[in-house]
Design an enzyme around this catalytic site. Structure first.
Site, PDB file in Angstrom:
ATOM      1  CB  VAL A 137      -0.955   0.009   1.215  1.00 36.14           C
ATOM      2  CG1 VAL A 137      -1.707   1.325   1.293  1.00 36.14           C
ATOM      3  CG2 VAL A 137      -1.933  -1.152   1.133  1.00 36.14           C
ATOM      4  CB  ALA A 194       4.835   2.486   1.026  1.00 38.74           C
ATOM      5  CE  LYS A 195       5.109  -1.351   8.230  1.00 36.05           C
ATOM      6  NZ  LYS A 195       5.831  -0.326   8.992  1.00 36.05           N
ATOM      7  N   GLY A 196       3.916  -2.980   3.336  1.00 34.76           N
ATOM      8  CA  GLY A 196       3.483  -4.150   2.583  1.00 34.76           C
ATOM      9  C   GLY A 196       3.824  -5.410   3.316  1.00 34.76           C
TER      10      GLY A 196
END
Ligand code: GLU
Length: 386
Positions: A25, A70-72
């Site tokens: 994201v 962001a992160k994932g």
């Protein structure tokens, strides 16, 4: 801004094929390239990744580093897979993300259950898809790499080191001698184990530790180095000699000066906050306190160093690694630590000042004000296209 969901097949050691789900994201890149970790966890959901990505945007804005958020991660329980399987899962995920990541666009890093080795596989896979003459200038596609593969000294302990710099400053302001203080630590991964070690080095007694496998306590203090060896061997802190097993409730109600939550989200809630018998919560995890818990901490007069301030050391040193890779430089540990201290304490001062100016506003809201004012100024200047 963008939400990427990928499903990808990986061959297991048994020869069977398993299909995994991964997320990235990309919340906001107004202040710079998207930046944030990748976590491997069986319960990972897109909603959780959205929240974590949002916090990255605010964290970078507060820290004053030129990154967005962001992160994932992957929905996976890494304990159930061999090293070779995890390597193939990581590489195939990187391949599935393709152009969604890039050294000037979106830069992943370690998070829960991921580490420098996984970052090295990401770098190698990303490189493998590029023409040979472009590879070296893309070293900064990922941070938190092993030192030999372009990593930065001090990155592994950086999140905890930033946390301890903040705790030291808080202790000075609140007449707490860390040499005589005590702490309880939840989570014994990268952040928790390093926080315990760095606090113990200041003379603070670590009186209780909890991880996913259970909780332990010892009034005379737990040696975090020996505990780290035990946890590496056994996969949990449980059963560490010289400590007694305690329940989750007993762990949370252990009297201490400092509580370092360094595990998952929503641990301090309307139910658990009243159990705490500490003066300070120093948030090593992202989102360890839910809104009801936060309100109770305020009512109970327990001070909070909020996550986007207190755990920003990881991404700050991630930024240093990114800069060194871009410039083909290598800094030594003293330089990294000194620069980290300067940056995180500058953010700390801004939060304190905002809190004072607003009549003793809680630090979390003050941190949000500092971060979002920065973003707001940029939005005002640039406007909205068209
Ligand atoms: N996963 C870390 C965090 O939550 C570091 C992220 C990064 O360096 O990009 O802040």
């Amino acid at each position: 801004m963008n939400e990427i969901v990928v499903h990808f097949p990986v061959r297991m050691d048994s020869g069977e094929v398993e299909v995994f789900t991964g997320y990235r994201v990309q919340h906001n890149n107004t202040l710079g390239p998207f930046k944030g970790g990748l976590r491997f966890h069986p319960d990972l959901s897109i909603d959780e990744v959205r929240a974590l990505a949002t916090w990255m945007t605010w964290k970078c804005a507060l820290a004053g580093i030129p990154f967005g958020g962001a992160k994932g991660g992957i929905q996976i329980d890494p304990a159930k897979y061999s090293r070779a399987e995890l390597e193939r899962v990581t590489r195939r995920f990187t391949f599935a993300l393709g152009d969604a990541i890039g050294p000037e666009y979106d830069i992943p890093a370690p998070d829960v259950n991921t580490n420098a080795q996984i970052m090295a596989w990401i770098l190698d896979t990303y490189w493998s898809t590029m023409p040979a003459h472009d590879r070296q200038r893309c070293m900064h596609v990922v941070t938190g790499k092993p030192i030999e593969s372009g990593g930065c000294p001090g990155r592994e302990k950086a999140t905890a080191q930033g946390l301890v710099f903040c705790v030291e400053r808080w202790a000075e302001d609140h007449a707490l001698d860390l040499g005589k203080a005590s702490a309880i630590v939840q989570g014994f991964g990268n952040v928790g184990s390093w926080a315990a070690r760095l606090l113990a080095a200041k003379g603070t007694r670590i009186v209780a530790v909890e991880d996913a496998g259970g909780a332990i306590a010892a009034a005379d203090g737990i040696d975090p180095e020996a505990l780290a060896d035990h946890a590496r061997r056994e996969g949990t802190v449980k059963g560490f000699p010289g400590t007694r097993p305690v329940t989750h409730e007993e762990f949370l109600s252990t009297a201490a000066d400092i509580f370092v939550p360094a595990a998952m989200e929503s641990q301090i809630t309307g139910e658990t906050a009243p159990l705490l018998r500490v003066r300070l919560v120093a948030e090593g995890a992202n989102g360890p306190t839910d809104p009801a818990g936060d309100e109770l901490l305020r009512d109970l007069g327990i001070d909070v160093l909020p996550d986007i301030l207190c755990n920003a050391g990881g991404v700050i040193v991630g930024y240093f690694e990114w800069l060194q890779n871009k410039r083909s430089e290598s800094w030594d540990l003293d330089e990294v630590d000194a620069k980290l201290k300067k940056k995180i304490l500058a953010a700390y001062r801004q939060v304190e000042q905002t809190s004072r100016e607003r009549g003793g506003l809680d630090r979390r809201t003050a941190a949000y004000i500092v971060a979002l004012s920065h973003l707001q100024a940029v939005y005002r200047e640039r406007g909205i296209f068209p």
